[in-house]
Scaffold this active site. Structure first.
Site, short mmCIF file in Angstrom:
data_model
loop_
_atom_site.label_atom_id
_atom_site.label_comp_id
_atom_site.label_asym_id
_atom_site.label_seq_id
_atom_site.Cartn_x
_atom_site.Cartn_y
_atom_site.Cartn_z
N GLU A 33 47.00 -68.67 0.34
CA GLU A 33 46.53 -67.31 0.61
C GLU A 33 45.07 -67.29 1.06
O GLU A 33 44.70 -66.51 1.94
CB GLU A 33 46.70 -66.43 -0.64
N TYR A 116 44.17 -57.93 -1.75
CA TYR A 116 45.34 -58.54 -1.11
C TYR A 116 45.77 -59.82 -1.83
O TYR A 116 46.94 -59.99 -2.21
CB TYR A 116 45.08 -58.85 0.38
N ASP A 134 48.12 -56.21 4.03
CA ASP A 134 47.35 -57.00 5.00
C ASP A 134 47.51 -56.36 6.37
O ASP A 134 48.05 -55.26 6.50
CB ASP A 134 47.83 -58.46 5.00
#
Length: 346
Positions: A33, A116, A134
């Site tokens: 991520e 996020y 996102d």
DNA sequence: AAAGCGGGGGG
DNA sequence: CCCCCAGCTTT
């Protein structure tokens, strides 16, 4: 049909086979991520492979030097991600016994982890129904619901987060979050989306109004500023050059570069000659100056256009704190410098 | 709320 | 040339 059912059906038939989808181990999900923040899968994938190979656990990453982490990150951009990655790895390894926090609220406290990323890890690793928002999610939802609130405003962020939170499949938030992002990335694309084969074609407000190309709405960014960079590529008699580590607040923090002379406007040979003569490293050392790239290199960042010249400074003497030619490639450098090093071939 | 931060790729 | 990308931090 419920939104997530149509979405999950599309996802099961269209998802890509990606390495981070083979695991729910927090370390690997977190690593993927961070790498994928503001970065397309295609660009981030080789870095994910390199990092997992070099650092198979959070302890390996924690034990590395920052210089090693930055070197492996070289070329990916947004280098604060790499510095925060290392900081968080050390924190998790040393303060949490290698165990990542197991919920959204606690994850959010980690350096480099925002709304996020905390939602992504919480949902994928711990089944917590926290919706990710996102760039893909903004696009899918703004089109499907015909929402024209600018996405880069506080109001827009709140609105889309709340909407995604309503839509999420609470029984399987991991699949929902990944599915909506995958759908945005490969189907509901920014340009030329595949509306003709879209499973939402009969429900999409933007499609029915012919507004697909106009959504999402985003406030325009400021224009990039032009800067003039002159790098001094010093070549000493004993086959050394000089690299300096960037400090302070600006771009490329903690990366290396050749000594930099920044000028207010395009610098002439005479300008650089005068500045070089006054440079601490070259003080009272005779040298021969020449321009390497006759054509100015314009390196474009999001907010800066760097008009760049590389100047060869040939010394007939040695230097004190130089870097031998063979070790130049050991340093983490911005891609602008890396391209020069590759072409110059010390 | 706005600015700063990278580099690659698409149209 | 423009915009976008599995955003976050600082001001």
């Amino acid at each position: 049909m419920i939104f997530y059912k149509t979405l999950n059906n599309w996802y099961s038939n269209n998802k890509r086979d990606l390495p981070w989808r083979q695991t729910t181990e927090p370390y690997y999900i977190w690593l993927s991520e961070i790498i994928l923040q503001q970065t397309q899968v295609k660009q981030g994938l080789p870095y994910y492979r390199a990092f997992t190979a070099e650092f198979p656990s959070v302890f390996h990453l924690a034990e590395a030097d920052e210089s090693q982490v930055l070197k492996l990150w070289q070329g990916l951009g947004y280098y604060s991600r790499a510095r925060n990655l290392h900081t968080t790895a050390k924190y998790v390894a040393n303060e949490l016994n290698g165990k990542f926090p197991d919920n959204y609220k606690a994850l959010l406290k980690l350096k480099g982890v925002g709304d996020y990323t905390a939602s992504a890890i919480a949902s994928i690793c711990f089944n917590e129904p926290s919706a990710v928002v996102d760039g893909n999610v903004y696009r899918v939802l703004s089109r499907y619901f015909g929402i024209d609130t600018p996405i880069n405003t506080t109001q827009g962020q709140k609105e889309f987060k709340a909407l995604a939170q309503e839509l999420i499949d609470k029984q399987d938030p991991a699949t929902f979050n990944q599915a909506i992002m995958e759908f945005g990335a490969t189907h509901c694309k920014p340009k030329n989306p595949n509306c003709d084969t879209c499973p939402f074609i009969n429900k999409c407000i933007a499609y029915s109004k012919g507004e697909v190309e106009n959504l999402p709405v985003k406030l325009k960014a400021n224009k990039a500023k032009t800067k003039y960079f002159n790098f001094l590529v010093i070549l000493s008699e004993n086959n050394q050059t000089v690299l300096e580590q960037r400090k302070g607040k600006g771009i490329w923090q903690n990366l290396y570069q050749f000594p930099l002379l920044e000028t207010k406007s395009k610098a002439s040979f005479e300008d650089v000659l005068e500045l070089a003569k006054a440079h601490p490293i070259l003080k009272d050392k005779p040298f021969e100056l020449s321009l390497y790239n006759k054509e100015t290199i314009v390196h474009k960042l999001s907010h800066q256009h760097l008009h760049t010249k590389f100047w060869i400074v040939k010394l007939n003497s040695s230097i004190d704190e130089g870097v031998s030619f063979e070790t130049v490639t050991d340093y983490a450098v911005p891609i602008l410098i890396g391209n020069f090093i590759e072409a110059f071939d010390f």
